[in-house]
Design an enzyme around this catalytic site. Structure first.
Site, PDB file in Angstrom:
ATOM      1  N   HIS A 132      31.773  34.998  43.351  1.00  0.00           N
ATOM      2  CA  HIS A 132      33.153  34.978  43.545  1.00  0.00           C
ATOM      3  C   HIS A 132      33.724  34.080  44.433  1.00  0.00           C
ATOM      4  O   HIS A 132      34.541  34.357  45.064  1.00  0.00           O
ATOM      5  CB  HIS A 132      33.949  36.497  43.860  1.00  0.00           C
ATOM      6  CG  HIS A 132      33.468  37.414  42.474  1.00  0.00           C
ATOM      7  ND1 HIS A 132      33.638  37.160  41.330  1.00  0.00           N
ATOM      8  CD2 HIS A 132      33.580  38.597  42.589  1.00  0.00           C
ATOM      9  CE1 HIS A 132      33.344  38.066  40.559  1.00  0.00           C
ATOM     10  NE2 HIS A 132      33.301  39.261  41.308  1.00  0.00           N
ATOM     11  N   HIS A 206      40.887  39.973  39.012  1.00  0.00           N
ATOM     12  CA  HIS A 206      39.741  40.846  39.033  1.00  0.00           C
ATOM     13  C   HIS A 206      40.409  42.539  39.354  1.00  0.00           C
ATOM     14  O   HIS A 206      40.000  43.355  40.143  1.00  0.00           O
ATOM     15  CB  HIS A 206      39.064  40.645  40.196  1.00  0.00           C
ATOM     16  CG  HIS A 206      37.546  41.379  40.363  1.00  0.00           C
ATOM     17  ND1 HIS A 206      37.374  42.607  40.076  1.00  0.00           N
ATOM     18  CD2 HIS A 206      36.643  40.592  40.528  1.00  0.00           C
ATOM     19  CE1 HIS A 206      35.875  42.823  40.214  1.00  0.00           C
ATOM     20  NE2 HIS A 206      35.517  41.831  40.371  1.00  0.00           N
ATOM     21  N   GLU A 340      37.472  41.000  33.084  1.00  0.00           N
ATOM     22  CA  GLU A 340      37.770  39.651  33.851  1.00  0.00           C
ATOM     23  C   GLU A 340      37.885  38.736  32.745  1.00  0.00           C
ATOM     24  O   GLU A 340      36.808  38.414  32.357  1.00  0.00           O
ATOM     25  CB  GLU A 340      36.945  39.544  35.025  1.00  0.00           C
ATOM     26  CG  GLU A 340      36.868  40.565  35.973  1.00  0.00           C
ATOM     27  CD  GLU A 340      35.638  40.701  36.733  1.00  0.00           C
ATOM     28  OE1 GLU A 340      35.110  39.651  37.568  1.00  0.00           O
ATOM     29  OE2 GLU A 340      34.900  41.623  36.593  1.00  0.00           O
TER      30      GLU A 340
END
Ligand code: GLA
Length: 375
Positions: A132, A206, A340
């Protein structure tokens, strides 16, 4: 007569206090208030109210969605996304709740990739991988905030300048994320990114969803569809092996409705490796709506529409109940799920996947819609 005067004055008091509060009304559909300070920058809470009177909240810390309050089939409203009551809990809580994730959503194997013969090294923050965008990714940045005053529907724009080599990624990037909360109860997320040097990019949101209401039980009874005929299987580090596996005949087939829990405990190797669902589904892109989520008990229904090639379906397997959310309710194991919309994990190391390279002079534009209704 007395009663009428009293009533009238009550109305006037209500009107005055509303305008003092700068409350979100249809005339003023976005209310902006100070939530706290982080790294010397002001963090705001933005309350967007649409013509249906439904409310979402955003913050410029991580360009997050922190609240989605929508009715159930009896008209009872509840917030169905994860977040925190207090600013401090948000800053110190889960890094990704509701956040815009970049520069690279999901994992890059061993934190390494090569572009034009140059190897780039990223921070390792998830086992042996980079996850991420690294610990200092966009989820942890305080973005610039602009409330679009003339918009037809409540609209907020967050922008960020990510400097060259931030978290190891090349290129100065400009990122713009526009949130519109439409009168049809849709969160429209428009992304726009540019770079001044060849780089890689995978942006997502997210948000965690629980259509019972955040903190109310698990999501195993939610009925899911994903318009996907194949997914990208992973190794034990949750890195794609590079294959595309057909979903037909497996617990990964959500092309027709199935509850999340129906097959999650099946003896299927990919479910064991993921600790449940934590996989990229390759979208067929053959229909307008790419995924749907339905909670039969409340009637709440969510549709996901995207131009991205994949959806990472994550069934909240890492939630442990240690984070305490709204109203003191813990976020327990599998009490929320994420859909996502994104490019495939580790694409920079998989030339067979759709490219995530962004060149100078190009603008990456993408739209994802989360639409809420009842059935
Ligand atoms: C993504 C990943 C998961 C997990 C969550 C954050 O969905 O695929 O493995 O890292 O983010 O907890």
């Amino acid at each position: 007569m007395m009663k009428r005067i009293l009533l009238l004055s009550l109305v006037i008091v209500a009107a005055v206090s509303t305008s003092c509060n700068n409350s979100a009304t249809n005339k003023n559909p976005v209310r902006q208030e100070l939530f706290g300070n982080h790294k010397g920058k002001e963090v705001y809470l933005l309350t967007l109210t649409n013509k249906e009177g439904n409310v979402i909240r955003l913050t410029n810390f991580g360009a997050r969605i922190t609240w989605i309050e929508v009715p159930d089939k009896d008209g009872k409203k509840d917030n169905i996304t994860f977040g925190f009551d207090e600013f401090e809990s948000m800053i110190n809580g889960d890094r990704y709740f509701g956040a815009v994730v970049g520069r690279y959503a999901n994992r890059i194997a061993k934190g390494k990739f090569t572009l034009d013969g140059v190897e780039y090294s990223l921070p390792i923050n998830n086992g042996v991988n980079s996850l991420h965008g690294g610990p200092g990714g966009w989820h942890s940045s305080v973005w610039e905030t602009e409330v679009v005053k003339k918009a037809e529907e409540p609209t907020v724009v967050f922008t960020l300048k990510s400097p060259d080599m931030e978290e190891g990624y090349p290129g100065n990037m400009n990122i713009k994320v526009t949130y519109t909360w439409t009168d049809k109860n849709e969160i429209v997320l428009d992304y726009e990114c540019t770079t001044d040097k060849k780089t890689v990019l995978n942006i997502t949101n997210h948000a965690y969803f629980n259509l019972h209401g955040a903190g109310n039980g698990d999501i195993l009874d939610h009925v899911l569809t994903i318009q996907s005929s194949a997914f990208t299987p992973v190794d034990s580090n949750l890195i794609p092996t590079g294959e595309s596996l057909p979903v037909a005949g497996t617990p990964f087939d959500f092309s027709t409705p199935h509850t999340v829990g129906e097959r999650i405990m099946d003896e299927f190797q990919q479910l064991k490796l993921g600790g449940g669902y934590d996989h990229n589904f390759i979208l067929d892109n053959a229909s307008e709506v790419d995924a749907t989520l339905y909670d039969p008990s409340t009637g709440r229904y969510m549709e996901v529409i995207t131009d991205q090639p994949g959806i990472q379906f994550y069934s909240g397997n890492f939630l442990k109940g240690t984070l305490i959310g709204y109203g003191g309710k813990p976020y327990n194991y599998r009490s929320g799920l994420c859909l996502e919309t994104q490019h495939f994990p580790d694409s920079p190391n998989h030339p067979e996947f759709p490219t995530t390279v962004l060149n100078p002079g190009e603008t990456m534009k993408s739209t994802t819609i989360y639409r809420f209704s009842v059935k």
